[in-house]
Structures are given as C-alpha cells and as structure tokens.
Scaffold this active site. Structure first.
Site, mmCIF file in Angstrom:
data_model
loop_
_atom_site.group_PDB
_atom_site.id
_atom_site.type_symbol
_atom_site.label_atom_id
_atom_site.label_comp_id
_atom_site.label_asym_id
_atom_site.label_seq_id
_atom_site.Cartn_x
_atom_site.Cartn_y
_atom_site.Cartn_z
ATOM 1 N N CYS A 142 4.773 29.938 -13.622
ATOM 2 C CA CYS A 142 5.375 31.109 -14.264
ATOM 3 C C CYS A 142 4.909 32.376 -13.562
ATOM 4 O O CYS A 142 4.087 32.331 -12.642
ATOM 5 C CB CYS A 142 5.014 31.160 -15.744
ATOM 6 S SG CYS A 142 3.236 31.307 -16.041
ATOM 7 N N CYS A 189 -18.972 18.160 28.154
ATOM 8 C CA CYS A 189 -20.256 18.679 27.668
ATOM 9 C C CYS A 189 -20.030 19.531 26.426
ATOM 10 O O CYS A 189 -18.905 19.752 25.996
ATOM 11 C CB CYS A 189 -20.958 19.505 28.747
ATOM 12 S SG CYS A 189 -20.074 21.017 29.155
ATOM 13 N N CYS A 247 -17.689 22.482 26.635
ATOM 14 C CA CYS A 247 -16.267 22.156 26.475
ATOM 15 C C CYS A 247 -15.904 22.142 24.994
ATOM 16 O O CYS A 247 -14.858 22.657 24.588
ATOM 17 C CB CYS A 247 -15.965 20.786 27.087
ATOM 18 S SG CYS A 247 -16.382 20.633 28.832
ATOM 19 N N ASP A 267 -29.469 -4.143 -2.729
ATOM 20 C CA ASP A 267 -28.639 -5.029 -3.536
ATOM 21 C C ASP A 267 -29.129 -6.448 -3.279
ATOM 22 O O ASP A 267 -29.766 -6.719 -2.260
ATOM 23 C CB ASP A 267 -27.170 -4.877 -3.139
ATOM 24 C CG ASP A 267 -26.269 -5.784 -3.963
ATOM 25 O OD1 ASP A 267 -26.572 -6.002 -5.151
ATOM 26 O OD2 ASP A 267 -25.269 -6.285 -3.419
#
Length: 679
Positions: free
Chosen positions: A18, A86, A89, A509
């Site tokens: 709205c 590297c 870059c 676990d």
C-alpha cells in the site's frame, strides 16, 4: 552537487502492499546521510535514489530497505575468472567490480578462481559484470548450470594443468641447459676448454643461451608478461609484473651485452640468461603445484555432486512413467522410485512403503521406514519397495544442493585474517618496485658497475613475489575444507577453521563417528550358538530387516552353508519364522519367545546384561526350544580409542552427544574412556 559526482540507484522492492509501505521506505531512504532525493513507486515496486557516493554506497541503501521490513530485489552470480596469479590480481578484480554502482558485494577467491557477486539486476546484468572483469585484464564468464565440479570446468582445469605441466618441463630442461653452458666451467675447467674448441665464432655459446632463454621467456614464460604489462597499464602492478620486470631486465641486459658490448665497461660484460630462465622455471613449477592442490580439493564437491540422481521416472497425468533428466522436474510432479535407486528430489511420499538409507544426510547406519506422508530427501537411497514421491523441492532448492553450496561457500569465503593480507598486498608490489629501484641506485653509487646493480635489483624483484602471501590463506581453506568434506566433515563457513584453533572441548557423535555406523554380530551364546547363527541366517536371508543383514553377513564370513526356508513369515514388531529342515524356526525379540511360550532359562539373565550394555539381542528357537541368542551392535571403530586419547593428550576435553539410548551411549563411552555423555 555536480551531476557528474552524484550517484544514482534504481532498485526493486518486494513486499510493499500500500501507499504507507512506499512512504515508509521513502522516509527511511531520505534519512540516510548523503541522500539528496529518494522516491519510491508502489506500482512499479521500485525506488530511485540520488546520493553522494563519498558518503553512501548501494549496499547501505539495500540494507536500509531491509531494515524497514521489505526485501530489496538483488541477485547473486558466480564468475569464473581466468588469469589471476596473486593477491594483487584478486584486489584489482574486486575493486573493479565494487566500483560499479549496481554491485553490492564482490568477493574474489584466488584458490578457486571464482568471483561471487551480489548485485542489483535493475542496474547491471551478468554480461556487464563479465565485461568489467575482462576490462581489468582477466577473462571471465558466468558459471553455467552444467558447469560443475564434475563437468566442463573440470575438463578445462585438467587441460590447463596439462599445459602448465608441459611448460614446466620445457622451461626446466632449457633452463638446465643454460645453467650447464653458463656455469659448467666453474665445476669442470675442461668443459670451458671444450666449449672454446667447439665454438665456431666468438661468443657462440652465449648466443645459444640467448636463443634458449628467449624460448623460455616468450614460450612458457609468456603467461607472466601479458598480464604483467596489463597490470602496469592499470597502474596496479602485481606478481606477474615483478616476474616479468625481473626476468625481462636480466634478459634485455644480457641481450644488449651481446649485441652492443661497447656500451658497457669491460668488467660489466656479463650475461644473465641463466637467472632469467631459472626464475621462470621455478615460478612455473610453483604455479603447477598450486594447480595440483586445487584439483585435489575439488574432489570433495565432485563426490557430493555424485550423490545426485541424473534422471527420474516421472508420472504423467495418465499414470505412465517417463524417464527424464532431473533438470526438467518441477515441484508438484510425482516421481516413481524403485528399489536401489537414489531419490532424485526432496518430496513427500504419496504411495508405497520402503526402507530408505539416509546415511549421507544423518550418518545413521539403519535405514528409516518411509510410508504415506513421510518426507524424503534427494540423494538418499530407496533400499526396498516402490515409492511414489511428490516433489516439494527440486534443483538448487534441495537439501543436497544446499549442502554442496555450503561446502563451496566455505572454500570460496574470505576469513577475517585474510583482510590483513589483502591490505598488505595492495601496497606490497609498488613498495617492492621502489625498493628495487633504490637498490639499483645504491649499487651504482657504491660500485659504479651496472651489471652488479642490475643483478641486485633483479634479485629484489624476483625474491619478493607476493604469490605465497596472497595464496596461502585461500589455499589452506580450500585444502582444509575439501579434505574434511572427503572425510564427512562439512564446514558451513570458512571462519569455522579459523576459530577452531580456540576450541577447548570436542563433542563427538556416536553412530558412524566413534562407531562403524552399521550393525554387526558382536556376541552369541546358548546351548548351540553355531547352529543358532546358521538357522537364523537362513531365515534372515529372506528378510529385509537391517539387523537381519548383520546376521547373514556374519554367517557368510564364517563360510556357513544356509539351508532352504519354507513358509517364511514376518511378524511385525516381533520377529520372523519359517520351516527349516522340516522344523519350525523362530528368530526374534524376547516378546516373540514369550508369545510362543519358549523358555529362556539362564539365557534371559545373560541377554539382559548384553541389552544393558547397549546391544540388541535376538533369540533363536526350534519349535518351542531355545537353542541360542545373538547380540548385535554397532562396533567401535578400531582407531576411535587412539583418537580420543590423542585429543585428551593435547589438553582437549572430549564428550559424546548421541540420540541413542543412555545404556548404549554409556557402553561405548566406557570403552573409549569418555566421561561426559549426553544421550
């Protein structure tokens, strides 16, 4: 504000319903520092913002929209970036992308050669993003749907790695030949005399070195010169620039000595083709080893991707099955899954009953029974029965696809510590070039010898290559997360590896981690335990129960010949029965024996002790007489005890957390000397 310096942003907004919604967003945007005007159109669901780029960026504007409770329309893309060598870059590509007004975030990873970009589709398209990277001096293209770790990209990596391997061999062989020609006389004086005798004209062997060094530099070494020159053109020199400058200077100086020796003092007429060739060969060898490391770590994602089904049996409106690629499946469609097949999608069972192996997701050794309205996950295996599944998630929305994405994100994400590296590398190369120039100047002043000064300057350039600094962190993350994924350990974020160094407690676990993850026969007893195993295995060979498979496996390992079974019957919740060698044999739980009035005698107490130790006890009876019992459990891994003790020796606390019953958990914990148990 000058029009040229004013930023403009158009961004879509989801969730507005709205006029008050649009007004709320407009007020929030107008309050941001640096915003000169903001208008929100409810009909088009877009916001147009004019702002000062010095005070504000697109990411903060999108964040302000999100804070008001609405969703800015953004998209994400992964680009394959070729040619980076590297950290400089990486910084150049990131800066080029982030400068674009429609880019919210750009993260480039050197190890994976990927750029992850979050952008506003209304302002910039994917082709433009690739063009931006290309303009920075690197080849780039979006990752295609079928270009995964096991697809075209892998083939390209292999081809690139083979090419690097050939370059390394060529460079190493020629560099070794140049070394022999230039330094052989230092070790074998007779070699120098042999060269002089065989030389057809003065300095012949120096010219041979010139030819060989030229092949090395402009053959295998060409991969450093082109990007190095592009980096200079963008006023952002990188590792390629250092290698190209150092080796190029050594080669050019030596070539001038050969061509115009009169230009140099007598004691400066030395050639350094060997230095240039050896540096190129050494750096190429390092890049080849980096490529090998990248290839190995991608195997984890390839294995995860291998869990995905490639095709599915789709039901049409008439109930007829059609085999289709999973890429053509849509939510709401029904898929048939046969015994032994992988479930291709996440979905809901609408027909059938089957045991489904969910070990790839839960690690639990026992399959779970899936019936009407149960949810199933793509990549799990239907062991028996036929299922009809209604797809609820397909493609990139499945659980397995999200797991693969998390592993990729962990490998490509940047750690906080890498921010320090990125800041250092940004100024590293210019500083090294300045130091090299200063070194050249100092040696010229001290010695007046151009040759000595040049060698010193080249040494600074070559030794200071920042490739290791830029690659160390992303390569470590890639190798660590990749190897962990191969072993079943998934990292949601790369930051987890960095914080792992501060861990003082490890929670294990039980099933599949400390134990083997599959049930096995661990004990047996009774009046005739061998016969009990043979008869039980004969009955269980006709059963589909997971515990039954453990009994059959134990009989096979002992080379038992199993008799024929007649009138086999499964009694749900109790066990199984059938005629074997003319007599009724029953195999099942204690309640089956009680129902059939089979007396357990002394075996009842012994079996109870085994059950208290976390084992499942199966009784075997002929007619109404008990002949033995079999104890089945998930065996502890042979290396588990040593691992737990090694961790404790390092000062770490070890605890076990499991969904199994307390008796089973305590039994395993006692054997491993784990004191903290949460069952």
């Amino acid at each position: 504000m000058d029009e040229k310096t004013r930023g403009q942003l158009e961004i879509g907004i989801d969730g507005m319903t709205c006029a008050s919604c649009s007004a709320r967003v407009e007020r929030a945007l107008g309050k941001l520092p640096g915003v000169t005007s903001a208008s929100v159109n409810l009909a088009t669901e877009r916001a147009e913002v004019f702002f000062d780029p010095q005070q504000l960026d697109a990411a903060r504007i999108a964040g302000a929209i999100r804070e008001t409770g609405y969703t800015p329309v953004t998209d994400e893309i992964d680009l394959v970036v070729e040619g980076m060598t590297c950290a400089s870059c990486v910084g150049r590509v990131e800066r080029a992308l982030r400068k674009q007004s429609g880019v919210l975030e750009a993260v480039v990873n050197l190890a994976t050669e990927r750029a992850h970009v979050r952008y506003i589709p209304a302002m910039i398209c994917t082709d433009e993003l690739a063009s931006i990277v290309s303009a920075a001096g690197y080849a780039a293209h979006p990752v295609q749907e079928d270009e995964g770790q096991d697809g075209n990209e892998t083939d390209q990596r292999r081809a690139s790695l083979r090419a690097r391997g050939r370059d390394v061999i060529v460079a190493a062989v020629l560099a070794m030949a140049i070394l022999v020609l230039s330094m052989g006389a230092s070790f074998f004086p007779a070699f120098d005399r042999a060269l002089m005798v065989t030389s057809p004209f003065a300095h012949f062997w120096e010219w041979v070195q010139f030819v060989l060094a030229s092949i090395v530099l402009f053959g295998p070494g060409r991969r450093f010169f082109r990007p190095g020159l592009i980096a200079y053109r963008h006023l952002s020199p990188d590792m390629n620039s250092l290698v190209a400058t150092g080796t190029g200077a050594a080669w050019a100086y030596s070539a001038l000595v050969l061509v115009a020796p009169a230009w140099f003092p007598l004691d400066a007429r030395h050639v350094y083709f060997d230095s240039a060739a050896v540096v190129i060969a050494a750096v190429l060898a390092g890049k080849y080893l980096e490529g090998l490391a990248k290839g190995r770590t991608s195997s984890a994602i390839r294995k995860l991707a291998g869990l995905q089904a490639k095709t599915a049996h789709r039901l049409d409106a008439n109930g007829i099955e059609h085999e289709v690629p999973i890429s053509r499946l849509r939510t709401g469609e029904r898929i048939v899954v046969r015994p032994g097949e992988r479930i291709p999608v996440d979905g809901r069972v609408v027909e059938g009953r089957a045991h489904v192996d969910e070990a790839m997701l839960t690690g639990e050794p026992l399959p779970s029974v899936k019936t009407m309205d149960d949810n199933v996950v793509g990549g799990t295996i239907c062991q028996d029965g036929r299922l009809v599944v209604e797809a609820t998630s397909v493609g990139h929305d499945t659980v397995l696809a999200h797991i693969i994405h998390l592993v990729e994100s962990a490998q490509t994400g940047k750690l906080p510590i890498q921010g320090l590296t990125d800041r250092a590398v940004r100024v590293f190369t210019p500083v090294v070039l300045a130091i090299a120039l200063a070194t050249f100047g100092v040696w010229i002043v001290l010695t007046g010898n151009v040759s000595i000064a040049l060698v010193a300057a080249v040494a600074v350039l070559v030794v200071a290559c920042p490739c290791a600094m830029g690659l160390a962190t992303p390569a470590a993350i890639m190798v660590g997360t990749g190897r962990a994924a191969e072993l079943g350990v998934l990292f949601r974020k790369g930051e987890a590896l960095e914080t792992l160094s501060h861990v003082d407690t490890l929670l294990f676990d039980k099933t599949g981690t400390l134990t083997e993850g599959r049930p096995a026969l661990v004990d047996q007893g009774g009046s005739d335990p061998a016969k009990a195993l043979r008869l039980a295995a004969a009955l269980e060979s006709a059963s589909e129960h997971p515990l039954g498979r453990a009994i059959v496996t134990a009989a096979d390992e002992r080379g038992m010949h199993l008799p024929t079974v007649k009138n086999f019957r499964s009694i749900a919740g109790y066990g199984i029965e059938g005629e074997v060698e003319g007599r009724m044999v029953r195999v099942g739980a204690r309640r089956l024996m009680e129902r059939e009035n089979v007396l357990l005698g002394d075996s009842a107490e012994t079996a109870a002790q085994r059950e208290n130790g976390g084992r499942t006890v199966v009784f075997v009876a002929i007619d109404a007489t008990l002949i033995g019992w079999l104890a089945i459990a998930d065996r502890i891994k042979p290396e588990a005890y040593a691992v737990v003790q090694a961790l404790r020796a390092r000062g770490l606390q070890v605890a076990m957390v499991t969904g199994d019953g307390r008796a089973t958990a305590q039994s395993v914990a006692r054997q491993l000397h784990i004191e903290q148990v949460h069952a």
